[in-house]
Design an enzyme around this catalytic site. Structure first.
Site, short mmCIF file in Angstrom:
data_model
loop_
_atom_site.label_atom_id
_atom_site.label_comp_id
_atom_site.label_asym_id
_atom_site.label_seq_id
_atom_site.Cartn_x
_atom_site.Cartn_y
_atom_site.Cartn_z
N ASP A 193 -3.12 -0.71 -5.72
CA ASP A 193 -1.69 -1.62 -5.66
C ASP A 193 -1.48 -2.03 -6.88
OD1 ASP A 193 -1.05 -0.83 -3.08
OD2 ASP A 193 -1.65 -2.62 -1.88
N LYS A 215 2.64 2.87 -9.46
CA LYS A 215 3.80 3.45 -10.04
C LYS A 215 3.82 5.22 -9.71
CE LYS A 215 2.12 1.80 -14.53
NZ LYS A 215 1.78 1.53 -16.37
#
Length: 421
Positions: A193, A215
Protein backbone atom coordinates in the site's frame (compact mmCIF):
# COMPACT_ATOMS: atom_id res chain seq x y z
CA UNK A 1 32.17 -29.82 32.08
CA UNK A 2 30.03 -28.97 29.08
CA UNK A 3 26.29 -29.26 29.74
CA UNK A 4 24.16 -31.64 27.70
CA UNK A 5 21.55 -29.60 25.75
CA UNK A 6 18.05 -30.98 25.93
CA UNK A 7 14.53 -29.81 25.11
CA UNK A 8 12.07 -30.78 27.82
CA UNK A 9 8.48 -31.74 26.97
CA UNK A 10 6.74 -30.34 30.04
CA UNK A 11 3.12 -30.44 28.91
CA UNK A 12 1.06 -31.54 31.90
CA UNK A 13 4.11 -32.19 34.10
CA UNK A 14 4.63 -30.61 37.52
CA UNK A 15 7.28 -27.88 37.74
CA UNK A 16 8.02 -26.31 41.10
CA UNK A 17 9.13 -22.67 41.27
CA UNK A 18 10.45 -21.50 44.64
CA UNK A 19 10.41 -17.72 44.97
CA UNK A 20 7.98 -15.02 43.94
CA UNK A 21 10.15 -12.10 42.84
CA UNK A 22 11.56 -10.77 39.58
CA UNK A 23 13.37 -13.97 38.58
CA UNK A 24 10.24 -16.08 39.03
CA UNK A 25 8.26 -13.47 37.10
CA UNK A 26 10.62 -13.95 34.14
CA UNK A 27 10.73 -17.74 34.32
CA UNK A 28 7.04 -18.60 34.78
CA UNK A 29 5.62 -17.41 31.40
CA UNK A 30 7.86 -19.77 29.41
CA UNK A 31 6.92 -22.67 31.68
CA UNK A 32 3.24 -21.91 31.21
CA UNK A 33 3.77 -21.62 27.46
CA UNK A 34 5.28 -25.11 27.53
CA UNK A 35 2.11 -26.40 29.19
CA UNK A 36 3.73 -27.16 32.54
CA UNK A 37 1.69 -27.62 35.71
CA UNK A 38 3.38 -24.83 37.65
CA UNK A 39 3.34 -24.75 41.44
CA UNK A 40 4.72 -21.56 42.99
CA UNK A 41 5.96 -21.55 46.59
CA UNK A 42 6.69 -18.17 48.18
CA UNK A 43 5.30 -16.09 51.06
CA UNK A 44 4.85 -13.15 48.67
CA UNK A 45 4.63 -12.80 44.89
CA UNK A 46 4.74 -9.99 42.35
CA UNK A 47 1.55 -8.52 40.86
CA UNK A 48 2.41 -10.18 37.53
CA UNK A 49 2.53 -13.60 39.19
CA UNK A 50 -0.66 -12.79 41.10
CA UNK A 51 -2.36 -12.21 37.75
CA UNK A 52 -1.42 -15.75 36.69
CA UNK A 53 -2.81 -17.08 39.97
CA UNK A 54 -6.05 -15.14 39.59
CA UNK A 55 -6.46 -16.48 36.06
CA UNK A 56 -6.03 -20.06 37.30
CA UNK A 57 -2.88 -20.66 35.30
CA UNK A 58 -0.76 -21.80 38.25
CA UNK A 59 -1.00 -22.87 41.90
CA UNK A 60 0.42 -20.64 44.65
CA UNK A 61 1.39 -21.93 48.08
CA UNK A 62 1.81 -18.79 50.17
CA UNK A 63 4.58 -19.96 52.48
CA UNK A 64 8.23 -20.99 52.55
CA UNK A 65 9.51 -24.15 50.84
CA UNK A 66 8.87 -27.54 52.41
CA UNK A 67 10.33 -30.85 51.15
CA UNK A 68 6.82 -32.15 50.50
CA UNK A 69 6.52 -29.52 47.77
CA UNK A 70 8.74 -31.76 45.63
CA UNK A 71 6.07 -34.44 45.40
CA UNK A 72 5.35 -35.21 41.71
CA UNK A 73 7.79 -32.51 40.52
CA UNK A 74 9.82 -33.19 37.37
CA UNK A 75 11.81 -29.95 37.45
CA UNK A 76 12.54 -27.27 40.07
CA UNK A 77 13.40 -23.62 39.55
CA UNK A 78 14.99 -21.98 42.60
CA UNK A 79 14.31 -18.26 42.17
CA UNK A 80 15.49 -16.93 45.55
CA UNK A 81 18.51 -14.83 46.47
CA UNK A 82 19.15 -16.63 49.76
CA UNK A 83 22.13 -19.02 49.33
CA UNK A 84 21.27 -21.01 52.47
CA UNK A 85 17.70 -21.56 51.30
CA UNK A 86 18.94 -22.45 47.83
CA UNK A 87 21.40 -24.96 49.23
CA UNK A 88 18.70 -26.62 51.33
CA UNK A 89 16.41 -26.93 48.32
CA UNK A 90 19.25 -28.37 46.20
CA UNK A 91 19.98 -31.00 48.82
CA UNK A 92 16.31 -32.01 48.88
CA UNK A 93 16.05 -32.18 45.08
CA UNK A 94 19.32 -34.12 44.79
CA UNK A 95 17.98 -36.74 47.18
CA UNK A 96 15.00 -37.20 44.84
CA UNK A 97 17.07 -36.91 41.63
CA UNK A 98 15.11 -33.91 40.36
CA UNK A 99 16.92 -31.53 38.02
CA UNK A 100 17.17 -28.08 39.58
CA UNK A 101 17.86 -24.61 38.23
CA UNK A 102 19.52 -22.21 40.68
CA UNK A 103 19.12 -18.52 39.90
CA UNK A 104 21.34 -17.62 42.86
CA UNK A 105 24.22 -20.00 42.01
CA UNK A 106 24.32 -21.60 38.58
CA UNK A 107 27.45 -23.57 39.49
CA UNK A 108 25.49 -25.36 42.23
CA UNK A 109 22.65 -26.20 39.83
CA UNK A 110 22.02 -29.43 37.98
CA UNK A 111 20.30 -27.61 35.09
CA UNK A 112 20.78 -24.27 33.36
CA UNK A 113 18.25 -22.10 31.55
CA UNK A 114 19.73 -20.86 28.27
CA UNK A 115 19.43 -17.48 26.62
CA UNK A 116 16.47 -17.94 24.28
CA UNK A 117 15.08 -16.26 21.18
CA UNK A 118 11.84 -17.42 19.55
CA UNK A 119 10.72 -16.97 15.98
CA UNK A 120 7.39 -18.70 15.48
CA UNK A 121 7.92 -22.39 16.17
CA UNK A 122 11.70 -21.99 15.96
CA UNK A 123 13.39 -21.68 19.34
CA UNK A 124 17.11 -20.97 19.60
CA UNK A 125 18.68 -21.65 23.00
CA UNK A 126 22.26 -20.59 23.73
CA UNK A 127 24.53 -21.92 26.47
CA UNK A 128 27.96 -20.32 26.79
CA UNK A 129 29.80 -22.40 29.36
CA UNK A 130 28.13 -20.64 32.25
CA UNK A 131 28.85 -17.12 30.94
CA UNK A 132 25.40 -15.46 30.79
CA UNK A 133 26.67 -12.25 29.17
CA UNK A 134 28.22 -14.17 26.27
CA UNK A 135 25.08 -16.30 25.91
CA UNK A 136 22.89 -13.21 25.66
CA UNK A 137 25.22 -11.60 23.09
CA UNK A 138 25.18 -14.68 20.87
CA UNK A 139 21.41 -15.05 21.33
CA UNK A 140 20.82 -11.45 20.29
CA UNK A 141 23.05 -11.76 17.22
CA UNK A 142 21.15 -14.85 16.05
CA UNK A 143 17.81 -13.25 16.82
CA UNK A 144 18.64 -10.15 14.79
CA UNK A 145 19.64 -12.25 11.77
CA UNK A 146 16.49 -14.33 12.00
CA UNK A 147 14.32 -11.21 12.22
CA UNK A 148 16.09 -9.60 9.26
CA UNK A 149 15.97 -12.75 7.14
CA UNK A 150 19.74 -13.24 7.26
CA UNK A 151 19.18 -16.79 8.49
CA UNK A 152 16.66 -18.98 6.71
CA UNK A 153 14.38 -20.66 9.24
CA UNK A 154 12.97 -22.87 6.49
CA UNK A 155 9.72 -24.51 7.43
CA UNK A 156 9.19 -22.15 10.37
CA UNK A 157 5.69 -21.38 9.13
CA UNK A 158 3.52 -22.70 6.28
CA UNK A 159 4.15 -20.32 3.43
CA UNK A 160 3.93 -21.63 -0.12
CA UNK A 161 0.55 -21.01 -1.62
CA UNK A 162 -0.57 -18.79 1.26
CA UNK A 163 -1.16 -15.10 1.90
CA UNK A 164 -0.22 -13.02 4.94
CA UNK A 165 -1.91 -9.68 5.62
CA UNK A 166 0.73 -7.72 7.52
CA UNK A 167 0.09 -4.38 9.19
CA UNK A 168 3.26 -2.29 8.94
CA UNK A 169 2.20 0.35 11.45
CA UNK A 170 1.84 4.12 11.03
CA UNK A 171 5.07 4.81 9.13
CA UNK A 172 8.11 4.21 11.31
CA UNK A 173 9.57 0.90 10.04
CA UNK A 174 10.68 0.01 13.57
CA UNK A 175 7.02 -0.25 14.60
CA UNK A 176 6.52 -3.34 12.42
CA UNK A 177 5.91 -6.35 14.64
CA UNK A 178 8.54 -9.07 15.00
CA UNK A 179 6.30 -11.59 13.27
CA UNK A 180 5.50 -9.15 10.49
CA UNK A 181 9.19 -8.58 9.79
CA UNK A 182 9.86 -12.32 9.80
CA UNK A 183 7.11 -13.03 7.28
CA UNK A 184 8.12 -10.08 5.10
CA UNK A 185 11.68 -11.42 4.91
CA UNK A 186 10.32 -14.76 3.62
CA UNK A 187 7.95 -13.34 0.99
CA UNK A 188 8.07 -14.26 -2.69
CA UNK A 189 5.59 -11.52 -3.60
CA UNK A 190 4.83 -8.29 -1.74
CA UNK A 191 1.69 -6.30 -2.56
CA UNK A 192 2.23 -2.94 -0.90
CA UNK A 193 0.00 0.00 0.00
CA UNK A 194 0.95 3.64 -0.33
CA UNK A 195 0.74 4.06 3.45
CA UNK A 196 2.95 1.09 4.29
CA UNK A 197 6.36 1.88 5.80
CA UNK A 198 8.39 2.40 2.63
CA UNK A 199 11.81 1.77 4.14
CA UNK A 200 10.82 -1.85 4.68
CA UNK A 201 10.90 -2.39 0.92
CA UNK A 202 14.63 -1.71 0.86
CA UNK A 203 15.14 -4.85 2.94
CA UNK A 204 13.43 -7.21 0.48
CA UNK A 205 15.45 -9.85 -1.34
CA UNK A 206 16.28 -8.83 -4.95
CA UNK A 207 14.16 -11.61 -6.45
CA UNK A 208 10.95 -10.60 -4.63
CA UNK A 209 8.14 -9.47 -6.93
CA UNK A 210 6.87 -6.09 -5.75
CA UNK A 211 3.33 -5.07 -6.69
CA UNK A 212 2.56 -1.43 -5.92
CA UNK A 213 -1.16 -1.50 -5.15
CA UNK A 214 -1.35 2.29 -5.07
CA UNK A 215 -0.60 2.40 -8.82
CA UNK A 216 -3.28 -0.03 -9.99
CA UNK A 217 -5.10 2.07 -12.64
CA UNK A 218 -8.74 1.62 -11.68
CA UNK A 219 -11.32 3.28 -9.48
CA UNK A 220 -11.39 2.33 -5.79
CA UNK A 221 -13.71 -0.70 -6.14
CA UNK A 222 -12.08 -2.04 -9.28
CA UNK A 223 -8.63 -1.51 -7.77
CA UNK A 224 -9.57 -3.62 -4.76
CA UNK A 225 -10.84 -6.37 -7.05
CA UNK A 226 -7.50 -6.32 -8.88
CA UNK A 227 -5.58 -6.50 -5.57
CA UNK A 228 -7.69 -9.50 -4.58
CA UNK A 229 -7.00 -11.10 -7.94
CA UNK A 230 -3.23 -10.63 -7.60
CA UNK A 231 -3.20 -12.11 -4.09
CA UNK A 232 -5.12 -15.20 -5.19
CA UNK A 233 -3.27 -15.60 -8.49
CA UNK A 234 0.20 -15.54 -6.93
CA UNK A 235 -0.78 -17.79 -4.05
CA UNK A 236 -2.34 -20.39 -6.39
CA UNK A 237 0.93 -20.29 -8.34
CA UNK A 238 2.67 -21.57 -5.21
CA UNK A 239 4.07 -18.25 -3.98
CA UNK A 240 4.13 -16.92 -0.45
CA UNK A 241 2.40 -13.55 -0.73
CA UNK A 242 2.62 -10.74 1.81
CA UNK A 243 0.03 -8.00 1.58
CA UNK A 244 1.86 -5.13 3.31
CA UNK A 245 -0.60 -2.53 4.60
CA UNK A 246 -0.31 0.66 6.59
CA UNK A 247 -1.45 0.59 10.21
CA UNK A 248 -3.53 -2.47 11.05
CA UNK A 249 -5.09 -4.62 8.26
CA UNK A 250 -8.54 -4.48 9.85
CA UNK A 251 -8.70 -0.75 10.68
CA UNK A 252 -10.06 0.85 7.50
CA UNK A 253 -7.62 -1.32 5.56
CA UNK A 254 -10.05 -3.54 3.63
CA UNK A 255 -8.31 -6.53 5.14
CA UNK A 256 -11.63 -8.27 5.61
CA UNK A 257 -12.41 -8.05 1.89
CA UNK A 258 -9.04 -9.58 1.04
CA UNK A 259 -9.51 -12.42 3.52
CA UNK A 260 -12.93 -13.22 2.02
CA UNK A 261 -11.52 -13.21 -1.51
CA UNK A 262 -8.73 -15.60 -0.52
CA UNK A 263 -11.10 -17.86 1.40
CA UNK A 264 -13.42 -18.10 -1.60
CA UNK A 265 -10.45 -19.27 -3.70
CA UNK A 266 -9.29 -21.73 -1.06
CA UNK A 267 -6.13 -19.79 -0.20
CA UNK A 268 -5.08 -19.89 3.48
CA UNK A 269 -4.55 -16.48 5.07
CA UNK A 270 -2.54 -15.36 8.08
CA UNK A 271 -3.40 -11.96 9.57
CA UNK A 272 -0.65 -10.13 11.44
CA UNK A 273 -2.02 -7.17 13.42
CA UNK A 274 -0.24 -3.85 13.11
CA UNK A 275 0.15 -0.75 15.24
CA UNK A 276 -2.78 1.46 14.24
CA UNK A 277 -2.21 5.12 13.50
CA UNK A 278 -5.36 5.97 15.45
CA UNK A 279 -3.41 5.41 18.66
CA UNK A 280 0.25 5.60 17.65
CA UNK A 281 0.16 8.94 15.84
CA UNK A 282 -1.47 10.88 18.70
CA UNK A 283 1.01 9.22 21.05
CA UNK A 284 3.94 10.32 18.88
CA UNK A 285 2.61 13.88 19.11
CA UNK A 286 2.41 13.76 22.91
CA UNK A 287 -1.32 13.06 23.08
CA UNK A 288 -2.74 10.09 25.02
CA UNK A 289 -6.07 9.02 23.56
CA UNK A 290 -7.26 8.31 27.12
CA UNK A 291 -6.15 9.93 30.36
CA UNK A 292 -7.38 9.42 33.89
CA UNK A 293 -9.90 12.08 34.85
CA UNK A 294 -10.01 13.42 31.29
CA UNK A 295 -11.31 10.74 28.91
CA UNK A 296 -12.71 7.31 29.64
CA UNK A 297 -13.37 6.35 26.02
CA UNK A 298 -12.08 6.98 22.55
CA UNK A 299 -13.79 6.43 19.22
CA UNK A 300 -12.11 5.87 15.87
CA UNK A 301 -14.05 6.91 12.77
CA UNK A 302 -13.39 7.28 9.08
CA UNK A 303 -13.72 10.77 7.65
CA UNK A 304 -13.22 9.85 3.98
CA UNK A 305 -16.89 10.63 3.34
CA UNK A 306 -18.30 14.01 4.31
CA UNK A 307 -20.87 13.94 7.16
CA UNK A 308 -23.69 14.79 4.76
CA UNK A 309 -22.72 12.10 2.24
CA UNK A 310 -25.58 9.60 1.82
CA UNK A 311 -23.18 6.63 2.08
CA UNK A 312 -21.58 7.77 5.35
CA UNK A 313 -22.16 5.26 8.18
CA UNK A 314 -20.90 7.56 10.95
CA UNK A 315 -23.42 8.92 13.45
CA UNK A 316 -21.85 12.35 13.84
CA UNK A 317 -24.65 13.58 16.10
CA UNK A 318 -23.95 10.75 18.55
CA UNK A 319 -20.21 11.48 18.45
CA UNK A 320 -20.91 15.11 19.31
CA UNK A 321 -22.68 14.03 22.49
CA UNK A 322 -19.75 11.92 23.71
CA UNK A 323 -17.34 13.40 26.25
CA UNK A 324 -14.30 11.34 25.30
CA UNK A 325 -11.80 11.37 22.45
CA UNK A 326 -12.65 11.14 18.77
CA UNK A 327 -9.89 10.08 16.37
CA UNK A 328 -10.69 10.72 12.73
CA UNK A 329 -8.71 8.94 10.03
CA UNK A 330 -8.74 10.00 6.38
CA UNK A 331 -10.68 13.14 7.31
CA UNK A 332 -8.39 16.03 6.39
CA UNK A 333 -10.28 16.93 3.20
CA UNK A 334 -13.60 16.93 5.07
CA UNK A 335 -12.29 18.62 8.22
CA UNK A 336 -14.36 21.82 7.82
CA UNK A 337 -17.58 19.82 7.49
CA UNK A 338 -16.65 17.50 10.35
CA UNK A 339 -15.88 20.39 12.70
CA UNK A 340 -19.12 22.13 11.72
CA UNK A 341 -21.38 19.10 12.23
CA UNK A 342 -19.87 18.30 15.64
CA UNK A 343 -20.48 21.86 16.80
CA UNK A 344 -23.98 21.85 15.34
CA UNK A 345 -24.83 18.83 17.48
CA UNK A 346 -23.47 20.20 20.73
CA UNK A 347 -19.70 19.74 20.88
CA UNK A 348 -18.21 22.91 22.36
CA UNK A 349 -16.43 25.22 19.91
CA UNK A 350 -13.47 25.53 22.28
CA UNK A 351 -12.88 21.74 22.35
CA UNK A 352 -9.14 21.15 21.79
CA UNK A 353 -8.20 19.58 18.46
CA UNK A 354 -4.90 18.40 17.02
CA UNK A 355 -4.13 17.40 13.45
CA UNK A 356 -1.00 15.28 13.10
CA UNK A 357 0.47 14.78 9.64
CA UNK A 358 2.60 11.70 8.84
CA UNK A 359 2.99 10.75 12.46
CA UNK A 360 6.01 8.70 13.64
CA UNK A 361 8.00 9.66 10.52
CA UNK A 362 10.63 12.34 9.92
CA UNK A 363 7.94 14.45 8.22
CA UNK A 364 5.66 14.53 11.25
CA UNK A 365 3.96 17.88 11.79
CA UNK A 366 1.18 18.84 14.17
CA UNK A 367 -1.27 21.73 14.42
CA UNK A 368 -3.25 22.40 17.59
CA UNK A 369 -6.37 24.51 17.62
CA UNK A 370 -10.00 24.33 18.71
CA UNK A 371 -12.99 22.82 17.00
CA UNK A 372 -13.99 26.31 15.87
CA UNK A 373 -10.58 27.18 14.39
CA UNK A 374 -8.99 23.89 13.35
CA UNK A 375 -10.15 23.89 9.72
CA UNK A 376 -8.52 27.27 9.06
CA UNK A 377 -5.42 26.32 11.06
CA UNK A 378 -4.89 23.11 9.09
CA UNK A 379 -5.36 24.95 5.80
CA UNK A 380 -2.96 27.72 6.82
CA UNK A 381 -0.33 25.12 7.80
CA UNK A 382 -0.82 23.37 4.44
CA UNK A 383 -1.14 19.99 6.10
CA UNK A 384 -1.41 17.04 3.75
CA UNK A 385 -2.60 13.43 4.09
CA UNK A 386 -2.10 11.10 5.76
CA UNK A 387 -3.17 12.88 8.91
CA UNK A 388 -4.93 11.90 12.11
CA UNK A 389 -7.40 14.32 13.69
CA UNK A 390 -7.70 14.10 17.48
CA UNK A 391 -10.68 15.82 19.09
CA UNK A 392 -11.13 16.16 22.84
CA UNK A 393 -9.55 17.44 26.05
CA UNK A 394 -6.78 14.82 25.88
CA UNK A 395 -5.12 17.08 23.32
CA UNK A 396 -4.08 19.35 26.21
CA UNK A 397 -3.84 16.63 28.88
CA UNK A 398 -0.04 16.47 29.02
CA UNK A 399 0.56 20.05 27.92
CA UNK A 400 3.71 18.88 26.13
CA UNK A 401 3.06 19.39 22.44
CA UNK A 402 5.55 17.82 20.08
CA UNK A 403 5.52 18.78 16.40
CA UNK A 404 8.62 16.70 15.70
CA UNK A 405 8.88 12.92 15.69
CA UNK A 406 10.12 11.41 18.95
CA UNK A 407 13.84 10.75 19.27
CA UNK A 408 15.04 7.35 18.19
CA UNK A 409 14.98 4.75 20.92
CA UNK A 410 18.37 3.68 22.24
CA UNK A 411 19.72 0.36 21.00
CA UNK A 412 19.54 -1.14 24.46
CA UNK A 413 16.96 -0.37 27.14
CA UNK A 414 18.09 1.09 30.45
CA UNK A 415 19.08 -1.35 33.13
CA UNK A 416 20.91 -4.62 33.01
CA UNK A 417 19.84 -7.21 30.42
CA UNK A 418 17.98 -10.31 31.54
CA UNK A 419 20.59 -13.04 31.86
CA UNK A 420 20.10 -16.79 31.72
CA UNK A 421 20.94 -18.79 34.80
Amino acid sequence: MNPYPLGLQLDGLRVLVVGGGAVATRRVPALLDAGADVVLVSPRITPALQAHVDAGRLTWRARRFEPADLDDAWLVHVAVNDPEAGRAISEATAARRIFTVRADDRHAATAWTPAVTRHGPVTVAVLAGGDPVRAVAVRDAIGERLSAGGLDAAGAEPRRGTVALVGSGPGDPELLTVRGRRLLSAADVVVVDRLAAGLLLDELRPEVELVDASKIPYGPSAAQEEINRVLVDRALAGKFVVRLKGGDPYVFGRGGEEVLACAEAGVPVTVVPGVTSAIAVPSAAGIPVTHRGVAHEFTVVSGHLAPEHPESLVDWAALARLRGTVCVLMGLKNLPAIAAVLQAHGRAPDTPVAVVQEGTTRDQRAVRATLATVADAAKEAALRPPAVIVIGPVVDALNTPSDAPPPAAPNTPPGAPELPS
